[in-house]
Design an enzyme around this catalytic site. Structure first.
Site, PDB file in Angstrom:
ATOM      1  N   TYR A 160     -26.772 -95.007   8.172  1.00 25.82           N
ATOM      2  CA  TYR A 160     -25.388 -94.854   7.725  1.00 25.82           C
ATOM      3  C   TYR A 160     -24.438 -95.535   8.707  1.00 25.82           C
ATOM      4  CZ  TYR A 160     -26.532 -91.411   4.102  1.00 25.82           C
ATOM      5  OH  TYR A 160     -26.999 -90.787   2.981  1.00 25.82           O
ATOM      6  N   SER A 176     -33.775 -96.630   2.895  1.00 24.99           N
ATOM      7  CA  SER A 176     -33.077 -95.437   2.449  1.00 24.99           C
ATOM      8  C   SER A 176     -32.686 -94.584   3.651  1.00 24.99           C
ATOM      9  CB  SER A 176     -33.964 -94.631   1.510  1.00 24.99           C
ATOM     10  OG  SER A 176     -34.986 -93.991   2.257  1.00 24.99           O
ATOM     11  N   LYS A 177     -31.849 -93.650   3.371  1.00 23.22           N
ATOM     12  CA  LYS A 177     -31.341 -92.732   4.379  1.00 23.22           C
ATOM     13  C   LYS A 177     -32.473 -92.131   5.217  1.00 23.22           C
ATOM     14  CE  LYS A 177     -29.796 -87.988   4.125  1.00 23.22           C
ATOM     15  NZ  LYS A 177     -29.329 -86.939   3.220  1.00 23.22           N
ATOM     16  N   ARG A 178     -33.538 -91.741   4.540  1.00 25.86           N
ATOM     17  CA  ARG A 178     -34.652 -91.101   5.237  1.00 25.86           C
ATOM     18  C   ARG A 178     -35.345 -91.997   6.263  1.00 25.86           C
ATOM     19  NH1 ARG A 178     -34.910 -86.364   4.759  1.00 25.86           N
ATOM     20  NH2 ARG A 178     -34.370 -85.180   2.897  1.00 25.86           N
ATOM     21  N   ASP A 179     -35.268 -93.304   6.032  1.00 30.04           N
ATOM     22  CA  ASP A 179     -35.942 -94.225   6.949  1.00 30.04           C
ATOM     23  C   ASP A 179     -35.354 -94.166   8.348  1.00 30.04           C
ATOM     24  OD1 ASP A 179     -37.735 -95.286   5.032  1.00 30.04           O
ATOM     25  OD2 ASP A 179     -36.077 -96.424   4.185  1.00 30.04           O
TER      26      ASP A 179
END
Length: 508
Positions: A276, A264-267
């Site tokens: 991204y 996910s983005k947070r990773d």
RNA sequence: GGAGCGUUGGUCAAGGGGUUAAGACACCUCCCUUUCACGGAGGAAUCACGGGUUCGAUUCCCGUACGCUCUACCA
């Protein structure tokens, strides 16, 4: 295969991450391989999650990757509109048709009522489902008499349309292009909302309707969608006929490096790598999520890396151009299992592409990086030569700055500590001699410089090896870079002598 | 909890009844290089476990375990 039509259908809620781009890639490769059409459809049916700028970002990302759609809101096409919010009216028609045929029903439950139901019927660990047994306890057109329903409807009471799972449970089976036969029992799936109270369709209704209307032949999506496949299949059966349904392929997930779920983005922040494709700044919070592009990845490498995340051609080849990928890609060779993302491997792909692409391909990007560091490039030819000289040492584009800045300006810092311990008067004398010898040189090229260097060393009975590192430190500032005389030839007499003198002072 | 999907070295993975079980990344050693890289040579797997089927199973079947996904008027 004739008239292949595939689609990527992102919802514009933020930046596009790795997995999304890979889905785009697989769509693109499949379409191009079969002479088909790649469509980009914007799934903006959730008004609460709309994020300004996200749609533009998606198109910019695809342009950077070189994965342009054939049809979309900006590319045009015969199946417009390509934005679901603009197709709102159509979905309602289909929803009503389903109700009319008894495959769906109106539900008037308020969010509070739903929550209350879930609270009272949930068991130890199981969440309550709006299914054949619970729907009989709720306020919907199945439980409420026809008059009452008509009344509620005419009064404009908020309601949704839910699909009605078959009264007698059955197995729904389909063949996934990647996984083979997959089946579900309808008893396990609940009456999903098809049309929301605001009149917008949910994903479930929208995919089916649009895939039909846009004549999609093959549908690729992430594995997280597998459990809702039976809903979609039923919808196809009720609305258009299962024989018209596209062939499905559920792509394996891209997992976190530590193996705990999907990436996910947070990773990105947690592991220190981009997730991204390109930088994304949240318009509300201003939070920046870094992208592969700005981190210094080449689109060729990014795309290549993504293709190999879950697919291979069995030959062991790992470096592919887009054209080769189009030629060799096959959805059947996509893996079933998810893959943990390995940033080191991603960097390796970039390194390979930097090495094999002509510097002209990325010169402009690198030049921007130099200028951002205050180094102005005036001699383009020299710049290209320098990039060529150091490309083997660069994994990410910004590496060029650290590897080559000294060609254009004095080293910011000189690692004197690397030579000081073994420094002595004799070496100092050598360099003073060297300066005057170089001073009187008529020509200025690597071979001659090395020759003079060694002659003086031999006269002074010094080993050239003990003098090369000091010279390197003087010119480069540290223990790195191409051959030291190549560097000397490139930076020129004046600059070289200046740097030697400068370091000599530091060594006093 | 339920349903679905998955499981070959640390990671990505080839192979798919009989193999010395490819290759790549990372890591380590060595060679090359009087820097750092590049390049080259080496180094690691009882193929999750247990039962079958079979002359033979990493490969086929069934279980088990483990992991993941879903279980919203989000996609």
């Amino acid at each position: 295969m004739n008239n292949v039509r595939v689609r990527f259908a992102p919802s514009p809620t933020g930046g596009l991450h790795l997995g999304g781009v890979r889905t785009v890639l697989f769509n693109y490769l499949f379409a191009h391989k079969h002479g088909g059409t790649f469509i980009l459809r914007v799934e903006d049916t959730d008004q609460n999650r709309y994020v300004p700028g996200a749609e533009e970002y998606i198109f910019e990302t695809l342009a950077w990757c070189g994965l342009e759609p054939d049809e979309s809101v900006i590319h045009g096409g015969n199946f417009a509109p390509y934005r679901q919010s603009e197709r709102k009216a159509m979905y309602k028609l289909y929803a009503e048709q389903l109700v009319k045929h008894g495959h769906a029903y109106y539900a008037f439950d308020t969010p509070e009522e739903l929550e209350a139901m879930r609270n009272t019927y949930k068991t130890e660990n199981a969440t309550a489902q709006y299914n054949s047994v619970l729907r009989s306890k709720m306020r919907n057109s199945l439980t409420l008499g026809p008059d009452e329903v008509a009344q509620l409807l005419s009064e404009g009471v908020p309601h949704v349309v839910r699909i009605k799972m078959p009264d007698v449970p059955e197995d729904i089976t389909f063949t996934d292009m990647i996984r083979g036969e997959v089946s579900f029992n309808t008893a396990q799936v609940d009456d999903k909302v098809l049309l929301k109270a605001d009149g917008m369709p949910t994903y479930h209704l929208a995919v089916v309707v649009d895939d039909f209307l846009m004549q999609i032949t093959h549908a690729f999506r992430g594995e997280e969608w597998l459990p809702s496949a039976p809903v979609h299949i039923l919808l196809w059966r009720y609305l258009f006929g299962e024989d018209k349904m596209p062939q499905w392929a559920h792509l394996p997930l891209i997992l976190k490096p530590d193996g705990k779920g999907k990436l996910s983005k947070r990773d990105g922040a947690r592991f220190g790598f981009p997730v991204y494709a390109m930088n994304w700044t949240d318009p509300v919070t201003g939070e920046l999520t870094p992208g592969f592009k700005e981190t210094g990845f080449l689109p060729e490498a990014f795309v290549n890396m993504l293709a190999l995340l879950g697919w291979n051609d069995s030959s062991g080849q790992e470096i592919f151009t887009l054209d080769e990928l189009i030629q060799k890609f096959s959805i059947e060779r996509v893996h079933k299992g998810g893959a943990k993302f390995d940033y080191e491997k991603a960097k390796w792909f970039n390194h390979e592409w930097i090495k094999r692409l002509p510097v002209s391909r990325y010169r402009d990007s690198v030049k921007e990086l130099f200028e951002a560091q205050g180094i102005t490039i005036t001699d383009e030819a020299k710049f290209d030569k320098v990039l060529e000289l150091v490309k083997d040492r660069c994994t990410l584009l910004p590496d060029f700055v650290t590897q080559a800045a000294f060609f254009f300006r004095q080293p910011q810092s000189v690692d004197v500590a690397a030579i000081k311990p073994k420094w002595n008067a004799q070496k100092n004398l050598f360099f003073i001699e060297l300066i005057s010898a170089y001073q009187s040189l008529q020509t200025w090229e690597a071979e001659a410089l090395e020759k003079v260097f060694k002659e003086i060393a031999s006269v002074q009975v010094l080993k050239p090896g003990e003098l090369m590192l000091p010279l390197r430190i003087m010119l480069v500032g540290g223990k790195f870079g191409p051959g030291v005389f190549e560097i000397a030839a490139m930076i020129g007499k004046e600059e070289m002598l200046k740097r030697i003198k400068h370091t000599l002072q530091l060594l006093v």
